[in-house]
Design a protein around this motif. Structure first.
Motif, PDB file in Angstrom:
ATOM      1  N   ARG A 111      -9.960  12.893   1.631  1.00 56.51           N
ATOM      2  CA  ARG A 111      -8.539  12.933   2.302  1.00 56.51           C
ATOM      3  C   ARG A 111      -8.041  11.558   2.152  1.00 56.51           C
ATOM      4  N   VAL A 112      -9.016  10.598   2.469  1.00 58.44           N
ATOM      5  CA  VAL A 112      -8.535   9.193   2.500  1.00 58.44           C
ATOM      6  C   VAL A 112      -8.353   8.831   0.845  1.00 58.44           C
ATOM      7  N   GLU A 113      -8.930   9.284   0.040  1.00 59.61           N
ATOM      8  CA  GLU A 113      -8.552   8.882  -1.487  1.00 59.61           C
ATOM      9  C   GLU A 113      -7.141   9.447  -1.618  1.00 59.61           C
ATOM     10  N   ALA A 114      -6.849  10.691  -1.179  1.00 62.66           N
ATOM     11  CA  ALA A 114      -5.530  11.366  -1.316  1.00 62.66           C
ATOM     12  C   ALA A 114      -4.538  10.444  -1.004  1.00 62.66           C
ATOM     13  N   LEU A 115      -4.898   9.903   0.316  1.00 58.54           N
ATOM     14  CA  LEU A 115      -3.866   9.271   0.818  1.00 58.54           C
ATOM     15  C   LEU A 115      -3.339   7.895   0.166  1.00 58.54           C
ATOM     16  N   PHE A 116      -4.211   7.355  -0.871  1.00 59.61           N
ATOM     17  CA  PHE A 116      -3.819   6.084  -1.687  1.00 59.61           C
ATOM     18  C   PHE A 116      -2.965   6.574  -2.677  1.00 59.61           C
ATOM     19  N   ALA A 117      -2.741   7.747  -3.023  1.00 59.18           N
ATOM     20  CA  ALA A 117      -1.918   8.253  -4.074  1.00 59.18           C
ATOM     21  C   ALA A 117      -0.543   8.093  -3.435  1.00 59.18           C
ATOM     22  N   ARG A 118      -0.414   7.730  -2.219  1.00 60.90           N
ATOM     23  CA  ARG A 118       1.090   7.800  -1.661  1.00 60.90           C
ATOM     24  C   ARG A 118       1.460   6.616  -1.026  1.00 60.90           C
ATOM     25  N   PRO A 119       2.523   6.130  -1.006  1.00 59.37           N
ATOM     26  CA  PRO A 119       3.005   4.928  -0.271  1.00 59.37           C
ATOM     27  C   PRO A 119       2.613   4.962   1.196  1.00 59.37           C
ATOM     28  N   GLY A 120       2.162   3.697   1.787  1.00 59.84           N
ATOM     29  CA  GLY A 120       1.934   3.570   3.148  1.00 59.84           C
ATOM     30  C   GLY A 120       0.346   3.878   3.624  1.00 59.84           C
ATOM     31  N   ALA A 121      -0.488   3.762   2.409  1.00 52.88           N
ATOM     32  CA  ALA A 121      -1.661   4.362   2.360  1.00 52.88           C
ATOM     33  C   ALA A 121      -2.457   3.625   3.425  1.00 52.88           C
ATOM     34  N   PHE A 122      -2.703   2.292   3.801  1.00 56.71           N
ATOM     35  CA  PHE A 122      -3.308   1.772   4.640  1.00 56.71           C
ATOM     36  C   PHE A 122      -2.976   2.161   6.044  1.00 56.71           C
ATOM     37  N   ARG A 123      -1.641   2.321   6.253  1.00 54.72           N
ATOM     38  CA  ARG A 123      -1.030   2.505   7.415  1.00 54.72           C
ATOM     39  C   ARG A 123      -1.694   4.204   7.846  1.00 54.72           C
ATOM     40  N   ASN A 124      -1.517   4.894   6.999  1.00 51.23           N
ATOM     41  CA  ASN A 124      -2.074   6.398   7.046  1.00 51.23           C
ATOM     42  C   ASN A 124      -3.647   6.503   7.172  1.00 51.23           C
ATOM     43  N   VAL A 125      -4.167   5.464   6.614  1.00 54.15           N
ATOM     44  CA  VAL A 125      -5.776   5.556   6.837  1.00 54.15           C
ATOM     45  C   VAL A 125      -5.989   5.081   8.276  1.00 54.15           C
ATOM     46  N   LYS A 126      -5.357   3.944   8.665  1.00 53.36           N
ATOM     47  CA  LYS A 126      -5.504   3.602   9.977  1.00 53.36           C
ATOM     48  C   LYS A 126      -5.269   4.719  11.130  1.00 53.36           C
ATOM     49  N   ASP A 127      -4.180   5.349  10.971  1.00 63.38           N
ATOM     50  CA  ASP A 127      -3.824   6.408  11.691  1.00 63.38           C
ATOM     51  C   ASP A 127      -4.875   7.297  11.791  1.00 63.38           C
ATOM     52  N   LEU A 128      -5.407   7.837  10.727  1.00 67.49           N
ATOM     53  CA  LEU A 128      -6.607   8.654  10.526  1.00 67.49           C
ATOM     54  C   LEU A 128      -7.779   8.158  11.553  1.00 67.49           C
ATOM     55  N   LEU A 129      -8.076   6.771  11.210  1.00 66.10           N
ATOM     56  CA  LEU A 129      -9.154   6.292  11.990  1.00 66.10           C
ATOM     57  C   LEU A 129      -9.024   6.240  13.658  1.00 66.10           C
ATOM     58  N   ARG A 130      -7.943   5.692  13.784  1.00 66.57           N
ATOM     59  CA  ARG A 130      -7.377   5.990  15.058  1.00 66.57           C
ATOM     60  C   ARG A 130      -7.723   7.323  15.887  1.00 66.57           C
TER      61      ARG A 130
END
Length: 134
Positions: free
Chosen positions: A84-103
């Protein structure tokens, strides 16, 4: 040489966009000199830019491994989310989205501690590579 001085300068530089602030450490004395182009001050001695005894302290972006570090954290703390995280890096805002997931997974504080420790290790490695005794 006090690592804390170098660490403080590193954070001073890294709290601004790259190139806005700089810092140099004198290799022999450990004295740190700060500069801010935006604020218009420069503590560095004249000629320090070309003197090999002065080292420019790196900006966080110069040391930060970014995505690989985040993926390392995910592999060790929530491996089920790796795809899921690797897929998030295929789109803009990856770090923000991963941090939201970690939250949502209650892992954001763990990430921040892990990231801070890794950046400190990288800065210490830089010091060692440059011959700065700590």
């Amino acid at each position: 040489m006090a690592y804390d001085k170098i660490d403080d300068a590193f954070h001073y530089i890294s709290d601004a966009p790259p190139g806005e602030r700089t810092a140099a450490v004198h290799r022999l004395t450990g004295q740190v000199f700060l500069a801010s182009h935006k604020a218009g001050f420069d503590e560095r001695p004249a000629g320090s830019e070309t003197d090999p005894d002065y080292l420019t302290i790196p900006h966080r972006q110069d040391l930060d491994p970014g995505k690989p570090l985040l993926l390392e954290f995910v592999r060790s703390h929530c491996p089920a989310e790796l795809a899921r995280v690797e897929a998030l890096f295929a789109r803009p805002g990856a770090f923000r989205n991963v941090k939201d997931l970690l939250r949502r997974k209650h892992l954001l504080a763990n990430w921040q501690i892990f990231e801070s420790q890794q950046i400190e290790a990288l800065l210490r490695k830089w010091c060692t590579a440059k011959g700065l005794p700590l």
